[in-house]
Design a protein around this motif. Structure first.
Motif, PDB file in Angstrom:
ATOM      1  N   LYS A 120       0.831  -1.206   0.000  1.00  0.00           N
ATOM      2  CA  LYS A 120       0.000   0.000   0.000  1.00  0.00           C
ATOM      3  C   LYS A 120       0.867   1.259   0.000  1.00  0.00           C
ATOM      4  CE  LYS A 120      -4.099  -1.632  -0.217  1.00  0.00           C
ATOM      5  NZ  LYS A 120      -4.838  -1.418  -1.460  1.00  0.00           N
ATOM      6  N   GLU A 159       2.169   1.734  -3.486  1.00  0.00           N
ATOM      7  CA  GLU A 159       1.111   2.251  -4.358  1.00  0.00           C
ATOM      8  C   GLU A 159       0.920   3.751  -4.148  1.00  0.00           C
ATOM      9  OE1 GLU A 159      -2.298  -0.163  -3.461  1.00  0.00           O
ATOM     10  OE2 GLU A 159      -1.484  -1.918  -4.493  1.00  0.00           O
ATOM     11  N   ALA A 160       0.992   4.200  -2.907  1.00  0.00           N
ATOM     12  CA  ALA A 160       0.830   5.623  -2.609  1.00  0.00           C
ATOM     13  C   ALA A 160       1.976   6.435  -3.208  1.00  0.00           C
ATOM     14  CB  ALA A 160       0.751   5.843  -1.103  1.00  0.00           C
ATOM     15  N   ASN A 174       3.749   5.626  -5.765  1.00  0.00           N
ATOM     16  CA  ASN A 174       3.587   5.604  -7.219  1.00  0.00           C
ATOM     17  C   ASN A 174       2.557   6.625  -7.689  1.00  0.00           C
ATOM     18  OD1 ASN A 174       5.551   3.681  -7.705  1.00  0.00           O
ATOM     19  ND2 ASN A 174       4.119   1.983  -7.494  1.00  0.00           N
ATOM     20  N   LEU A 175       1.550   6.908  -6.876  1.00  0.00           N
ATOM     21  CA  LEU A 175       0.575   7.940  -7.237  1.00  0.00           C
ATOM     22  C   LEU A 175       1.261   9.293  -7.373  1.00  0.00           C
ATOM     23  CD1 LEU A 175      -2.422   7.014  -4.912  1.00  0.00           C
ATOM     24  CD2 LEU A 175      -2.314   6.761  -7.399  1.00  0.00           C
ATOM     25  N   VAL A 176       2.149   9.593  -6.447  1.00  0.00           N
ATOM     26  CA  VAL A 176       2.887  10.857  -6.497  1.00  0.00           C
ATOM     27  C   VAL A 176       3.828  10.861  -7.692  1.00  0.00           C
ATOM     28  CG1 VAL A 176       4.553  12.316  -5.286  1.00  0.00           C
ATOM     29  CG2 VAL A 176       2.702  11.216  -4.015  1.00  0.00           C
ATOM     30  N   ASN A 177       4.515   9.760  -7.909  1.00  0.00           N
ATOM     31  CA  ASN A 177       5.423   9.667  -9.056  1.00  0.00           C
ATOM     32  C   ASN A 177       4.680   9.887 -10.367  1.00  0.00           C
ATOM     33  OD1 ASN A 177       7.718   9.193  -7.544  1.00  0.00           O
ATOM     34  ND2 ASN A 177       7.519   6.968  -7.653  1.00  0.00           N
ATOM     35  N   ASP A 178       3.473   9.353 -10.464  1.00  0.00           N
ATOM     36  CA  ASP A 178       2.679   9.510 -11.682  1.00  0.00           C
ATOM     37  C   ASP A 178       2.379  10.979 -11.960  1.00  0.00           C
ATOM     38  OD1 ASP A 178       2.699   6.785 -12.021  1.00  0.00           O
ATOM     39  OD2 ASP A 178       0.643   6.477 -11.293  1.00  0.00           O
ATOM     40  N   VAL A 179       2.142  11.750 -10.914  1.00  0.00           N
ATOM     41  CA  VAL A 179       1.849  13.178 -11.082  1.00  0.00           C
ATOM     42  C   VAL A 179       3.055  13.908 -11.657  1.00  0.00           C
ATOM     43  CG1 VAL A 179       1.377  15.330  -9.827  1.00  0.00           C
ATOM     44  CG2 VAL A 179       0.092  13.254  -9.283  1.00  0.00           C
TER      45      VAL A 179
END
Length: 62
Positions: free
Chosen positions: A48, A51-52, A54-59
Motif C-alpha cells: 500500500k 502504491e501511494a 507511485n501515485l505521487v510519481n505519476d503526477v
C-alpha cells in the motif's frame, strides 16, 4: 454488519502496522508464535505504501 474473526484479526494487524506498531509487538498481540506469520500483514502494508508513492510519481512524470 457482522465481521468474521478472521477479518477482524486481519484488519487489526493491518491497522497496527499502518499506524506504526512494530512487527514483533503486533505478532505477540495476535498470538503468533513466529514473527514470519505476521510478516504477511507487513507485506500488505508495504504494498500500500508503494502504491501511494507511485501515485505521487505519476503526477510528476506526466
Amino acid at each position: 454488519m457482522l465481521m468474521s474473526s478472521h477479518t477482524a484479526r486481519h484488519t487489526f494487524a493491518t491497522m497496527m502496522l499502518t499506524l506504526g506498531a512494530d512487527l514483533y509487538t503486533t505478532s505477540k498481540l495476535l498470538g503468533h508464535t513466529q514473527v514470519k506469520t505476521t510478516q504477511i500483514y507487513a507485506k500488505i502494508v508495504d504494498k500500500k505504501k508503494d502504491e501511494a508513492v507511485n501515485l505521487v510519481n505519476d503526477v510528476f512524470n506526466k
